[in-house]
Design a protein around this motif. Structure first.
Motif, PDB file in Angstrom:
ATOM      1  N   ARG A  50       4.592  -1.833  -3.168  1.00  0.00           N
ATOM      2  CA  ARG A  50       4.230  -0.536  -2.575  1.00  0.00           C
ATOM      3  C   ARG A  50       2.878  -0.600  -1.879  1.00  0.00           C
ATOM      4  NH1 ARG A  50       0.775   2.742  -4.253  1.00  0.00           N
ATOM      5  NH2 ARG A  50       0.776   2.056  -6.429  1.00  0.00           N
ATOM      6  N   GLU A  51       1.881  -1.163  -2.556  1.00  0.00           N
ATOM      7  CA  GLU A  51       0.530  -1.223  -1.987  1.00  0.00           C
ATOM      8  C   GLU A  51       0.480  -2.056  -0.702  1.00  0.00           C
ATOM      9  OE1 GLU A  51      -2.446   0.116  -2.500  1.00  0.00           O
ATOM     10  OE2 GLU A  51      -1.900   1.330  -4.250  1.00  0.00           O
ATOM     11  N   ILE A  52       1.169  -3.172  -0.679  1.00  0.00           N
ATOM     12  CA  ILE A  52       1.161  -4.013   0.528  1.00  0.00           C
ATOM     13  C   ILE A  52       1.885  -3.305   1.663  1.00  0.00           C
ATOM     14  CG2 ILE A  52       1.904  -6.220   1.521  1.00  0.00           C
ATOM     15  CD1 ILE A  52      -0.566  -6.309  -0.444  1.00  0.00           C
ATOM     16  N   GLN A  53       2.938  -2.576   1.341  1.00  0.00           N
ATOM     17  CA  GLN A  53       3.624  -1.792   2.376  1.00  0.00           C
ATOM     18  C   GLN A  53       2.669  -0.745   2.951  1.00  0.00           C
ATOM     19  OE1 GLN A  53       6.994  -2.337   3.425  1.00  0.00           O
ATOM     20  NE2 GLN A  53       6.236  -1.090   5.092  1.00  0.00           N
ATOM     21  N   GLU A  54       1.918  -0.067   2.076  1.00  0.00           N
ATOM     22  CA  GLU A  54       0.974   0.971   2.511  1.00  0.00           C
ATOM     23  C   GLU A  54      -0.217   0.405   3.285  1.00  0.00           C
ATOM     24  OE1 GLU A  54       1.810   3.921  -1.331  1.00  0.00           O
ATOM     25  OE2 GLU A  54      -0.196   3.070  -1.044  1.00  0.00           O
ATOM     26  N   GLU A  55      -0.743  -0.740   2.853  1.00  0.00           N
ATOM     27  CA  GLU A  55      -1.954  -1.300   3.458  1.00  0.00           C
ATOM     28  C   GLU A  55      -1.690  -2.185   4.670  1.00  0.00           C
ATOM     29  OE1 GLU A  55      -4.382  -3.405   0.654  1.00  0.00           O
ATOM     30  OE2 GLU A  55      -4.670  -1.633  -0.606  1.00  0.00           O
ATOM     31  N   LEU A  56      -0.561  -2.897   4.660  1.00  0.00           N
ATOM     32  CA  LEU A  56      -0.315  -3.898   5.702  1.00  0.00           C
ATOM     33  C   LEU A  56       0.985  -3.688   6.467  1.00  0.00           C
ATOM     34  CD1 LEU A  56      -1.465  -7.023   3.669  1.00  0.00           C
ATOM     35  CD2 LEU A  56      -2.750  -5.822   5.458  1.00  0.00           C
ATOM     36  N   ASP A  57       1.747  -2.649   6.121  1.00  0.00           N
ATOM     37  CA  ASP A  57       2.996  -2.320   6.805  1.00  0.00           C
ATOM     38  C   ASP A  57       3.957  -3.512   6.846  1.00  0.00           C
ATOM     39  OD1 ASP A  57       4.794  -0.662   8.140  1.00  0.00           O
ATOM     40  OD2 ASP A  57       4.027  -1.238  10.120  1.00  0.00           O
ATOM     41  N   MET A  58       4.082  -4.191   5.701  1.00  0.00           N
ATOM     42  CA  MET A  58       5.046  -5.286   5.594  1.00  0.00           C
ATOM     43  C   MET A  58       5.536  -5.367   4.155  1.00  0.00           C
ATOM     44  SD  MET A  58       2.835  -8.792   5.688  1.00  0.00           S
ATOM     45  CE  MET A  58       1.861  -9.274   4.281  1.00  0.00           C
ATOM     46  N   THR A  59       6.577  -6.134   3.950  1.00  0.00           N
ATOM     47  CA  THR A  59       7.155  -6.284   2.622  1.00  0.00           C
ATOM     48  C   THR A  59       6.878  -7.687   2.105  1.00  0.00           C
ATOM     49  OG1 THR A  59       8.927  -4.761   3.247  1.00  0.00           O
ATOM     50  CG2 THR A  59       9.289  -6.105   1.284  1.00  0.00           C
ATOM     51  N   VAL A  60       6.422  -7.751   0.849  1.00  0.00           N
ATOM     52  CA  VAL A  60       6.208  -9.055   0.223  1.00  0.00           C
ATOM     53  C   VAL A  60       7.244  -9.283  -0.868  1.00  0.00           C
ATOM     54  CG1 VAL A  60       3.734  -9.247   0.698  1.00  0.00           C
ATOM     55  CG2 VAL A  60       4.499  -8.128  -1.416  1.00  0.00           C
ATOM     56  N   ALA A  61       7.499 -10.554  -1.120  1.00  0.00           N
ATOM     57  CA  ALA A  61       8.301 -10.970  -2.270  1.00  0.00           C
ATOM     58  C   ALA A  61       7.309 -11.490  -3.303  1.00  0.00           C
ATOM     59  CB  ALA A  61       9.279 -12.065  -1.869  1.00  0.00           C
ATOM     60  N   VAL A  62       7.330 -10.894  -4.481  1.00  0.00           N
ATOM     61  CA  VAL A  62       6.436 -11.320  -5.554  1.00  0.00           C
ATOM     62  C   VAL A  62       7.073 -12.529  -6.232  1.00  0.00           C
ATOM     63  CG1 VAL A  62       5.275 -10.625  -7.674  1.00  0.00           C
ATOM     64  CG2 VAL A  62       5.621  -8.945  -5.847  1.00  0.00           C
ATOM     65  N   GLU A  63       6.387 -13.660  -6.190  1.00  0.00           N
ATOM     66  CA  GLU A  63       6.956 -14.902  -6.706  1.00  0.00           C
ATOM     67  C   GLU A  63       6.588 -15.164  -8.163  1.00  0.00           C
ATOM     68  OE1 GLU A  63       6.090 -18.032  -3.924  1.00  0.00           O
ATOM     69  OE2 GLU A  63       7.020 -16.902  -2.289  1.00  0.00           O
ATOM     70  N   ARG A  64       5.278 -15.086  -8.483  1.00  0.00           N
ATOM     71  CA  ARG A  64       4.891 -15.330  -9.871  1.00  0.00           C
ATOM     72  C   ARG A  64       3.487 -14.816 -10.144  1.00  0.00           C
ATOM     73  NH1 ARG A  64       1.376 -19.646 -10.778  1.00  0.00           N
ATOM     74  NH2 ARG A  64       1.173 -21.130  -9.063  1.00  0.00           N
ATOM     75  N   HIS A  65       3.243 -14.551 -11.412  1.00  0.00           N
ATOM     76  CA  HIS A  65       1.914 -14.145 -11.860  1.00  0.00           C
ATOM     77  C   HIS A  65       0.986 -15.355 -11.796  1.00  0.00           C
ATOM     78  CE1 HIS A  65      -1.152 -13.459 -15.034  1.00  0.00           C
ATOM     79  NE2 HIS A  65      -1.195 -12.279 -14.452  1.00  0.00           N
ATOM     80  N   VAL A  66      -0.242 -15.154 -11.323  1.00  0.00           N
ATOM     81  CA  VAL A  66      -1.206 -16.248 -11.209  1.00  0.00           C
ATOM     82  C   VAL A  66      -2.327 -16.104 -12.231  1.00  0.00           C
ATOM     83  CG1 VAL A  66      -2.922 -17.362  -9.701  1.00  0.00           C
ATOM     84  CG2 VAL A  66      -0.690 -16.671  -8.778  1.00  0.00           C
ATOM     85  N   VAL A  67      -2.947 -14.920 -12.274  1.00  0.00           N
ATOM     86  CA  VAL A  67      -4.098 -14.733 -13.161  1.00  0.00           C
ATOM     87  C   VAL A  67      -4.366 -13.244 -13.359  1.00  0.00           C
ATOM     88  CG1 VAL A  67      -5.860 -14.778 -11.309  1.00  0.00           C
ATOM     89  CG2 VAL A  67      -6.465 -15.543 -13.618  1.00  0.00           C
ATOM     90  N   ASP A  68      -4.922 -12.915 -14.523  1.00  0.00           N
ATOM     91  CA  ASP A  68      -5.460 -11.579 -14.781  1.00  0.00           C
ATOM     92  C   ASP A  68      -6.972 -11.710 -14.788  1.00  0.00           C
ATOM     93  OD1 ASP A  68      -3.020 -10.210 -15.095  1.00  0.00           O
ATOM     94  OD2 ASP A  68      -2.873 -10.873 -17.177  1.00  0.00           O
ATOM     95  N   VAL A  69      -7.637 -10.811 -14.096  1.00  0.00           N
ATOM     96  CA  VAL A  69      -9.090 -10.832 -14.006  1.00  0.00           C
ATOM     97  C   VAL A  69      -9.641  -9.538 -14.580  1.00  0.00           C
ATOM     98  CG1 VAL A  69     -11.043 -10.777 -12.392  1.00  0.00           C
ATOM     99  CG2 VAL A  69      -9.143 -12.353 -11.991  1.00  0.00           C
ATOM    100  N   SER A  70     -10.644  -9.663 -15.445  1.00  0.00           N
ATOM    101  CA  SER A  70     -11.403  -8.516 -15.948  1.00  0.00           C
ATOM    102  C   SER A  70     -12.817  -8.674 -15.417  1.00  0.00           C
ATOM    103  CB  SER A  70     -11.448  -8.502 -17.479  1.00  0.00           C
ATOM    104  OG  SER A  70     -10.162  -8.285 -17.994  1.00  0.00           O
ATOM    105  N   TYR A  71     -13.328  -7.612 -14.784  1.00  0.00           N
ATOM    106  CA  TYR A  71     -14.661  -7.714 -14.198  1.00  0.00           C
ATOM    107  C   TYR A  71     -15.382  -6.372 -14.307  1.00  0.00           C
ATOM    108  CZ  TYR A  71     -18.452  -9.202 -11.225  1.00  0.00           C
ATOM    109  OH  TYR A  71     -19.696  -9.535 -10.772  1.00  0.00           O
ATOM    110  N   ASP A  72     -16.645  -6.433 -14.702  1.00  0.00           N
ATOM    111  CA  ASP A  72     -17.478  -5.234 -14.783  1.00  0.00           C
ATOM    112  C   ASP A  72     -18.345  -5.111 -13.538  1.00  0.00           C
ATOM    113  OD1 ASP A  72     -16.745  -4.172 -17.298  1.00  0.00           O
ATOM    114  OD2 ASP A  72     -17.965  -5.686 -18.314  1.00  0.00           O
ATOM    115  N   TYR A  73     -17.964  -4.178 -12.675  1.00  0.00           N
ATOM    116  CA  TYR A  73     -18.832  -3.797 -11.561  1.00  0.00           C
ATOM    117  C   TYR A  73     -19.831  -2.785 -12.116  1.00  0.00           C
ATOM    118  CZ  TYR A  73     -15.856  -6.080  -8.074  1.00  0.00           C
ATOM    119  OH  TYR A  73     -15.178  -6.998  -7.321  1.00  0.00           O
ATOM    120  N   PRO A  74     -20.938  -2.521 -11.432  1.00  0.00           N
ATOM    121  CA  PRO A  74     -21.917  -1.553 -11.957  1.00  0.00           C
ATOM    122  C   PRO A  74     -21.321  -0.157 -12.196  1.00  0.00           C
ATOM    123  CG  PRO A  74     -22.901  -2.813 -10.172  1.00  0.00           C
ATOM    124  CD  PRO A  74     -21.431  -3.190 -10.221  1.00  0.00           C
TER     125      PRO A  74
END
Length: 130
Positions: A50-74
């Motif tokens: 959904r997000e890629i369709q909204e941001e880039l007007d195209m459809t992606v195929a999700v192939e596999r999970h790569v990584v989960d990132v946790s990050y503290d911004y200010p």
């Protein structure tokens, strides 16, 4: 501190990785992997399509999970699930970002990645994706 749950697409095509430059907000001009917030009723994969369709007007195929990132911004805490994707239909059209680049693996460090995305780049290198 507010926590945001987001998804990001590591879009790969012809051995290149797609990077986008933010066009708004506190981190305007920083480079990131495209994606966005998940909605309560969707899986991370559905949110990403959904997000890629909204941001880039195209459809992606999700192939596999790569990584989960946790990050503290200010201002907030980020929980980001990142997935390797390919283009299923269309070509990227920037609807929210100010710029984009297809990066060769040897050039993946040539853009100023946002801090959380630096961790994604590290995982991409470790897994041999780029």
């Amino acid at each position: 501190m507010k926590t945001y749950h987001v998804v990001a697409a590591i879009i790969k095509q012809d051995n290149k990785i797609f990077a986008t430059q933010r066009g708004y907000g506190d981190y305007k001009d920083g480079w990131e992997f495209p994606g966005g917030k998940t909605e309560p009723d969707e899986t991370p994969e559905q949110a990403l399509v959904r997000e890629i369709q909204e941001e880039l007007d195209m459809t992606v195929a999700v192939e596999r999970h790569v990584v989960d990132v946790s990050y503290d911004y200010p201002q907030f805490h980020l929980e980001m699930a990142c997935f390797l994707c390919s283009i299923a239909d269309g070509t990227p059209h920037l609807l929210e970002h100010e710029a984009a680049r297809w990066l060769q693996p040897s050039h993946i460090d040539t853009v100023d990645w946002l801090p959380a995305d630096v961790l994604v780049v590290k995982a991409i290198k470790e897994q041999g994706i780029a």
